[in-house]
Scaffold this motif. Structure first.
Motif, PDB file in Angstrom:
ATOM      1  N   ALA A  79       0.844  -1.174   0.213  1.00  0.00           N
ATOM      2  CA  ALA A  79      -0.049   0.139   0.114  1.00  0.00           C
ATOM      3  C   ALA A  79       0.773   1.401   0.066  1.00  0.00           C
ATOM      4  O   ALA A  79       0.593   2.289  -0.684  1.00  0.00           O
ATOM      5  N   LEU A  80       1.804   1.188   0.792  1.00  0.00           N
ATOM      6  CA  LEU A  80       2.744   2.475   0.682  1.00  0.00           C
ATOM      7  C   LEU A  80       3.553   2.417  -0.647  1.00  0.00           C
ATOM      8  O   LEU A  80       3.768   3.853  -1.209  1.00  0.00           O
ATOM      9  N   GLU A  81       3.971   1.601  -1.145  1.00  0.00           N
ATOM     10  CA  GLU A  81       4.658   1.756  -2.385  1.00  0.00           C
ATOM     11  C   GLU A  81       3.906   2.157  -3.589  1.00  0.00           C
ATOM     12  O   GLU A  81       4.031   2.900  -4.306  1.00  0.00           O
ATOM     13  N   LEU A  82       2.329   1.890  -3.515  1.00  0.00           N
ATOM     14  CA  LEU A  82       1.555   2.329  -4.282  1.00  0.00           C
ATOM     15  C   LEU A  82       1.246   3.801  -4.170  1.00  0.00           C
ATOM     16  O   LEU A  82       1.038   4.509  -4.967  1.00  0.00           O
ATOM     17  N   ARG A  83       1.249   4.324  -2.717  1.00  0.00           N
ATOM     18  CA  ARG A  83       1.123   5.625  -2.557  1.00  0.00           C
ATOM     19  C   ARG A  83       2.348   6.525  -3.187  1.00  0.00           C
ATOM     20  O   ARG A  83       2.307   7.410  -3.871  1.00  0.00           O
ATOM     21  N   ASP A  84       3.514   6.022  -3.081  1.00  0.00           N
ATOM     22  CA  ASP A  84       4.766   6.402  -3.539  1.00  0.00           C
ATOM     23  C   ASP A  84       4.747   6.534  -5.284  1.00  0.00           C
ATOM     24  O   ASP A  84       5.293   7.457  -5.717  1.00  0.00           O
ATOM     25  N   GLN A  85       4.351   5.362  -5.779  1.00  0.00           N
ATOM     26  CA  GLN A  85       4.045   5.590  -7.167  1.00  0.00           C
ATOM     27  C   GLN A  85       3.349   6.561  -7.582  1.00  0.00           C
ATOM     28  O   GLN A  85       3.424   7.362  -8.829  1.00  0.00           O
ATOM     29  N   ALA A  86       2.018   6.563  -6.979  1.00  0.00           N
ATOM     30  CA  ALA A  86       1.382   7.841  -7.129  1.00  0.00           C
ATOM     31  C   ALA A  86       1.921   9.167  -7.165  1.00  0.00           C
ATOM     32  O   ALA A  86       1.712   9.903  -7.803  1.00  0.00           O
ATOM     33  N   ARG A  87       2.714   9.273  -5.989  1.00  0.00           N
ATOM     34  CA  ARG A  87       3.346  10.585  -5.644  1.00  0.00           C
ATOM     35  C   ARG A  87       4.485  10.957  -6.609  1.00  0.00           C
ATOM     36  O   ARG A  87       4.465  12.012  -7.451  1.00  0.00           O
ATOM     37  N   ASP A  88       5.188   9.663  -7.117  1.00  0.00           N
ATOM     38  CA  ASP A  88       6.069   9.952  -8.121  1.00  0.00           C
ATOM     39  C   ASP A  88       5.526  10.316  -9.692  1.00  0.00           C
ATOM     40  O   ASP A  88       5.938  11.008 -10.306  1.00  0.00           O
ATOM     41  N   ALA A  89       4.684   9.801  -9.753  1.00  0.00           N
ATOM     42  CA  ALA A  89       3.697  10.001 -11.105  1.00  0.00           C
ATOM     43  C   ALA A  89       3.235  11.523 -11.266  1.00  0.00           C
ATOM     44  O   ALA A  89       3.407  12.272 -12.285  1.00  0.00           O
ATOM     45  N   ARG A  90       2.776  11.939  -9.988  1.00  0.00           N
ATOM     46  CA  ARG A  90       2.483  13.481 -10.104  1.00  0.00           C
ATOM     47  C   ARG A  90       3.701  14.418 -10.222  1.00  0.00           C
ATOM     48  O   ARG A  90       3.774  15.076 -10.928  1.00  0.00           O
ATOM     49  N   SER A  91       4.881  13.857  -9.541  1.00  0.00           N
ATOM     50  CA  SER A  91       6.201  14.614  -9.810  1.00  0.00           C
ATOM     51  C   SER A  91       6.241  14.672 -11.232  1.00  0.00           C
ATOM     52  O   SER A  91       7.028  15.587 -11.733  1.00  0.00           O
ATOM     53  N   ALA A  92       6.370  13.532 -12.193  1.00  0.00           N
ATOM     54  CA  ALA A  92       6.921  13.532 -13.275  1.00  0.00           C
ATOM     55  C   ALA A  92       5.816  14.465 -14.222  1.00  0.00           C
ATOM     56  O   ALA A  92       6.394  14.776 -15.105  1.00  0.00           O
ATOM     57  N   ARG A  93       4.637  14.749 -13.832  1.00  0.00           N
ATOM     58  CA  ARG A  93       3.837  15.545 -14.555  1.00  0.00           C
ATOM     59  C   ARG A  93       4.037  16.985 -14.072  1.00  0.00           C
ATOM     60  O   ARG A  93       3.491  17.827 -14.652  1.00  0.00           O
ATOM     61  N   GLY A  94       4.918  17.045 -13.398  1.00  0.00           N
ATOM     62  CA  GLY A  94       5.325  18.563 -12.786  1.00  0.00           C
ATOM     63  C   GLY A  94       4.520  19.033 -11.758  1.00  0.00           C
ATOM     64  O   GLY A  94       4.636  20.317 -11.264  1.00  0.00           O
ATOM     65  N   GLN A  95       3.876  18.209 -11.184  1.00  0.00           N
ATOM     66  CA  GLN A  95       3.227  18.811  -9.716  1.00  0.00           C
ATOM     67  C   GLN A  95       4.411  18.606  -8.663  1.00  0.00           C
ATOM     68  O   GLN A  95       5.429  18.037  -8.782  1.00  0.00           O
ATOM     69  N   PRO A  96       3.994  19.336  -7.555  1.00  0.00           N
ATOM     70  CA  PRO A  96       5.220  19.312  -6.579  1.00  0.00           C
ATOM     71  C   PRO A  96       5.814  18.062  -6.086  1.00  0.00           C
ATOM     72  O   PRO A  96       5.042  16.933  -6.177  1.00  0.00           O
ATOM     73  N   ALA A  97       7.101  18.274  -5.951  1.00  0.00           N
ATOM     74  CA  ALA A  97       7.806  16.848  -5.490  1.00  0.00           C
ATOM     75  C   ALA A  97       8.814  17.088  -4.505  1.00  0.00           C
ATOM     76  O   ALA A  97       8.731  18.413  -3.957  1.00  0.00           O
ATOM     77  N   ASN A  98       9.727  16.422  -4.302  1.00  0.00           N
ATOM     78  CA  ASN A  98      10.703  16.729  -3.298  1.00  0.00           C
ATOM     79  C   ASN A  98      11.805  17.709  -3.700  1.00  0.00           C
ATOM     80  O   ASN A  98      12.030  18.066  -4.752  1.00  0.00           O
ATOM     81  N   GLY A  99      12.485  18.236  -2.739  1.00  0.00           N
ATOM     82  CA  GLY A  99      13.794  19.260  -3.038  1.00  0.00           C
ATOM     83  C   GLY A  99      14.257  19.693  -1.762  1.00  0.00           C
ATOM     84  O   GLY A  99      14.037  19.413  -0.539  1.00  0.00           O
ATOM     85  N   GLU A 100      15.150  20.792  -2.055  1.00  0.00           N
ATOM     86  CA  GLU A 100      15.856  21.089  -0.836  1.00  0.00           C
ATOM     87  C   GLU A 100      15.356  22.445  -0.221  1.00  0.00           C
ATOM     88  O   GLU A 100      15.274  23.584  -0.972  1.00  0.00           O
ATOM     89  N   GLY A 101      14.933  22.408   0.985  1.00  0.00           N
ATOM     90  CA  GLY A 101      14.505  23.537   1.595  1.00  0.00           C
ATOM     91  C   GLY A 101      14.788  23.526   3.028  1.00  0.00           C
ATOM     92  O   GLY A 101      15.590  22.742   3.376  1.00  0.00           O
ATOM     93  N   ALA A 102      14.228  24.501   3.781  1.00  0.00           N
ATOM     94  CA  ALA A 102      14.526  24.625   5.276  1.00  0.00           C
ATOM     95  C   ALA A 102      14.397  23.226   5.952  1.00  0.00           C
ATOM     96  O   ALA A 102      15.215  22.803   6.906  1.00  0.00           O
TER      97      ALA A 102
END
Length: 115
Positions: A79-102
């Protein structure tokens, strides 16, 4: 604590729920929201939360006798892998993803909503 774990079903149940919650927690996503939406002067609250998370996970692992949080084992892991895949797919479409911040995660510029 080990004796409580062995003898008290309620305590074992509470720790199991904590363990599952920790396994589901994604501090990278939380960090993104903190970096994006929370005023800088309040970022210390997230840093404290992250520090508590880092202290709690090993303690739960010691009490449970597991090297990996049970929530990260099948079927929960799937279930967690599926959640991460969905998050990665959103990231590939240019939606917010991980990065360097505070908070130590990647940030992307948040689009302003038309007015």
């Amino acid at each position: 604590l080990v004796e409580m774990m062995d003898r008290w079903n309620f305590f074992r149940s509470v720790l199991s729920n904590v363990e599952m919650t920790l396994a589901k927690t994604d501090l990278d996503i939380a960090g993104y929201y903190v970096d994006t939406l929370v005023p800088t002067e309040l970022h210390h609250l997230f840093h404290a939360l992250r520090a508590e998370y880092e202290l709690t996970v090993p303690e739960i692992q010691i009490l449970s006798g597991e090297h990996v949080l049970r929530g990260a084992q099948p079927p929960r892991r799937r279930a967690l892998e599926l959640r991460d895949q969905a998050r990665d797919a959103r990231s590939a479409r240019g939606q917010p993803a991980n990065g360097e911040g505070a908070s130590g995660v990647n940030r992307r510029k948040v689009r302003e909503r038309p007015g």
